[in-house]
Write a protein that holds these residues in place. Structure first.
Motif, PDB file in Angstrom:
ATOM      1  N   ASP A  16       0.828  -1.208   0.000  1.00  0.00           N
ATOM      2  CA  ASP A  16       0.000   0.000   0.000  1.00  0.00           C
ATOM      3  C   ASP A  16       0.863   1.258   0.000  1.00  0.00           C
ATOM      4  N   ALA A  73       2.280   1.865  -3.425  1.00  0.00           N
ATOM      5  CA  ALA A  73       1.245   2.373  -4.332  1.00  0.00           C
ATOM      6  C   ALA A  73       1.023   3.868  -4.108  1.00  0.00           C
ATOM      7  N   ARG A 103       4.006   5.830  -5.455  1.00  0.00           N
ATOM      8  CA  ARG A 103       4.034   5.873  -6.920  1.00  0.00           C
ATOM      9  C   ARG A 103       3.192   7.050  -7.424  1.00  0.00           C
TER      10      ARG A 103
END
Length: 398
Positions: free
Chosen positions: A198, A201, A204
């Motif tokens: 998580d 992500a 990113r």
């Protein structure tokens, strides 16, 4: 050449329940008086610097994480995935590639840029109204987790969870914990995998100037870092950079509480912090035994070790080849083996040194007369040698 199995060796039980504190040091010293090699429950133990350097640096040896996992029935699930992917269990080209990707983030200059952040955390943890505390609860436990959270770009509020996960995941190196607490270790590993995925992500979508963004950039280049490698590298750094640092800082404060003249010297001259850290690392390594498995037959000092033999490298005896006294003014010839040696020298060593230096330089002038305020509660030495509680007191600073 004599087979190791044919030797009449002294026996050293590194899983003995009373093996901690001065008992541990005394028993090791007594065993080492019989020679450089001993027999242990699951391995041989090497007990001087030359032999320690040899087995740590030899390309014919590797860390036996998968073999230990097999021994304790860890054959699947996310814990086994983490063990198989852990950078300490990699060899050859893959190991070199992974180190080259994450290594620059832990070079001395890169680690040094986090020093102002570390000082900020220490200032936030310091309560000028106190003159006593449990140093583990007050400093050693929260400080490394806050630092690693910052290095990752994770929220500071997540630091307690990172610390708890690190403590459990690091027990994969503790044979007693593997026997008694395997479900808890597996559960923590699964939870931290989900957290890291998580976090990656989120990073990113909003890259920054942190380790995660560096790794994601390498992943985006395609053939350099796979998604699984990226996740596992983050988990390795997270797990390896918190629990170990907590243990080493707690032992540092314990040692100085037991050596008030050394603490007074450091308080008067905080610039001695780097030398003080070297001496803490030498005198009380928090990884007393580092395992190596022989990938092929190995010969050393006229002794033949067969392929598959496990050797525990004793950093405590190797480090104390240069003296049994704790002295931050002494000039030592060799670097401590607390961070290992050779290809698997600890990636986070520069960051850990910076954390310890900043903590000691900050605390020494603020805690004059540091002394134990009760008996410390020490952990076992078969994995990470930690301190569970450390009651201390000091005089109000002028």
């Amino acid at each position: 050449m004599t087979d190791a199995a044919e030797l009449d060796l002294p026996f050293f039980d590194y899983s003995a329940p009373d093996l901690t504190g001065e008992v541990y040091h005394r028993r090791l010293a007594e065993t080492a008086r019989h020679g450089w090699l001993a027999q242990a429950p699951l391995s041989y133990v090497v007990l001087d610097r030359e032999s320690a350097e040899f087995f740590l640096r030899s390309r014919a040896t590797a860390f036996p994480g998968p073999q230990i996992a097999d021994l304790f029935g860890v054959t699947g699930g996310r814990l086994r995935e983490q063990i198989d992917a852990n950078i300490v269990n990699q060899t050859g080209e893959r190991h070199r590639r992974l180190r080259s990707l994450v290594g620059p983030a832990f070079a001395p200059r890169a680690a040094g840029r986090w020093r102002p952040v570390m000082r900020g955390f220490l200032d936030g943890l310091w309560d000028p109204a106190r003159t006593s505390c449990d140093a583990v609860e007050a400093f050693a436990r929260p400080y490394p987790a806050l630092t690693i959270a910052a290095v990752f770009g994770a929220p500071a509020a997540d630091a307690p969870r990172l610390q708890a996960w690190s403590a459990w995941v690091q027990r994969q190196f503790d044979i007693r914990a593997l026997a008694a607490d395997l479900p808890a270790i597996e559960r923590a590993t699964a939870e931290v995998y989900a957290y890291v995925e998580d976090l990656l992500a989120a990073r990113r979508d909003a890259p920054g100037d942190d380790l995660l963004s560096t790794l994601l950039a390498a992943e985006d280049e395609g053939d350099r870092l796979s998604r699984a490698e990226c996740v596992n590298l983050v988990l390795n750094v997270m797990a390896g950079g918190i629990d170990t640092m907590q243990a080493q800082l707690a032992h540092a404060l314990r040692l100085f509480a037991e050596h008030p003249d050394q603490w007074a010297l450091l308080a008067a001259e905080p610039g001695r912090a780097a030398r003080a850290v070297d001496e803490v690392l030498r005198f009380e390594p928090i990884t007393p035994f580092t395992a190596r498995v022989c990938l092929e037959p190995v010969e050393f000092r006229g002794v033949a070790f067969p392929a598959g033999a496990i050797v525990a490298v004793c950093a405590e005896r190797a480090n104390r080849d240069e003296g049994e006294e704790f002295d931050i003014t002494a000039v030592r010839e060799h670097r401590p083996l607390t961070f290992g040696a050779g290809a698997h020298y600890c990636l986070g060593a520069n960051l850990a040194r910076a954390e310890l230096e900043e903590a000691l330089a900050f605390l020494a002038p603020r805690m004059p007369g540091l002394a134990l305020d009760g008996p410390p509660r020490l952990g076992g030495v078969e994995g990470i040698y930690g301190v569970e509680s450390l009651p201390v007191r000091w005089r109000p600073p002028r």
